[in-house]
Scaffold this active site. Sequence first.
Site, mmCIF file in Angstrom:
data_model
loop_
_atom_site.group_PDB
_atom_site.id
_atom_site.type_symbol
_atom_site.label_atom_id
_atom_site.label_comp_id
_atom_site.label_asym_id
_atom_site.label_seq_id
_atom_site.Cartn_x
_atom_site.Cartn_y
_atom_site.Cartn_z
ATOM 1 N N CYS A 12 0.850 -1.196 0.000
ATOM 2 C CA CYS A 12 0.000 0.000 0.000
ATOM 3 C C CYS A 12 0.887 1.248 0.000
ATOM 4 C CB CYS A 12 -0.867 0.001 1.253
ATOM 5 S SG CYS A 12 0.138 -0.021 2.746
ATOM 6 N N HIS A 39 5.569 -5.851 8.444
ATOM 7 C CA HIS A 39 5.664 -7.251 8.852
ATOM 8 C C HIS A 39 5.986 -8.107 7.640
ATOM 9 C CE1 HIS A 39 3.247 -5.853 12.450
ATOM 10 N NE2 HIS A 39 4.436 -6.203 12.884
ATOM 11 N N HIS A 74 3.289 1.853 11.081
ATOM 12 C CA HIS A 74 2.270 1.454 12.061
ATOM 13 C C HIS A 74 1.991 2.548 13.094
ATOM 14 C CE1 HIS A 74 2.208 -2.587 10.594
ATOM 15 N NE2 HIS A 74 3.469 -2.784 10.850
ATOM 16 N N GLU A 126 0.583 -1.412 15.978
ATOM 17 C CA GLU A 126 -0.331 -0.310 15.624
ATOM 18 C C GLU A 126 -1.299 -0.026 16.779
ATOM 19 O OE1 GLU A 126 -2.655 -0.596 11.914
ATOM 20 O OE2 GLU A 126 -4.217 0.518 12.968
ATOM 21 N N CYS A 193 -8.506 0.780 6.821
ATOM 22 C CA CYS A 193 -8.058 1.679 5.737
ATOM 23 C C CYS A 193 -8.516 1.171 4.367
ATOM 24 C CB CYS A 193 -6.545 1.849 5.784
ATOM 25 S SG CYS A 193 -5.636 0.411 5.244
ATOM 26 N N SER A 221 2.082 -10.854 9.419
ATOM 27 C CA SER A 221 1.379 -9.690 8.870
ATOM 28 C C SER A 221 -0.120 -9.832 9.120
ATOM 29 C CB SER A 221 1.669 -9.582 7.369
ATOM 30 O OG SER A 221 0.619 -8.902 6.724
#
Length: 294
Positions: A12, A39, A74, A126, A193, A221
Amino acid sequence: MKVSLASALGTCFGVKDAINLAMDPQFQSNLTIVGQLVHNRQVNESLKKHGVSLVNSIEEIDKIKTKKVMITAHGAAEKVKEKLADAGFIVYDASCPLVMRVHKTIKGMVQKKYFPVVIGQEDHVEVKGIVGDLEEFVVINDETDLDKLRKVGKRKFGIVSQTTQQVEKVESLVKKIMEMDCVDEVNFVNTICQPTRDRQIAARELADQVDLMIVIGGYNSSNTKKLMQVCEERKIESHHIESTSQLSREWFVNKKHVGITAGTSTPEYVINEVHKEILKIAEGIQALEEQPMS
Ligand code: SF4
């Protein structure tokens, strides 16, 4: 055998920006990343090759030997950034703007007297960043955590989600919270997101057309694991791999259509390698099938 890539997959913009910042030649070997930038094993290995040092968290502050430090995509609590600055480090902040939106949203809810709730994994970097500046909070990962809300003795809850959660899971948990007898009011802002949503939608669409899904991304991840769940929910044989070496030829025998998806921290070159290897396996299987029977 047909092989298709999901219409949205892989790295992303938040992760790309953070990697580009860490790889900037101005840092050379003078940068330490606090927490995993992403990750993904391959990305972390290439950062190390580039001379960048990594520490797991602020608790390892004593191990930092560089002048410059970087906060990952994060994000991190403001008090963590302040602690680093107070210790004399120059802090570069690669927090994704979509993570920062979650920080801002939950702080706004607290100001409006909502008790803060985060839907996500309590031990994820996060989530630690989201709750790190709050005096009190509850983290809900699944239904078994809902009882935590009874114990706080509040009736107005402000809820956000970790950016990489699975959309349906979050919506279902919020619905259950709204139905609890100890809850008068819920202010929910869905902070999953857009890149995560796009990858989940594309994975689901592709899973509906294929008989095998390959999900590429780090085993640690969060969003890659959610893509796996999305595929498994469609009752499609799915395999989570980090790299080509984990592909097994047997998975592809008698398959007509194979789909590929990848998490938001999986680099493009890893996806390309896996794609090429699957095409090679498909060609090999087809060549065997076309051999005349003796
Ligand atoms: S997954 Fe979403 S929130 Fe996380 S870095 Fe990527 S765009 Fe930002």
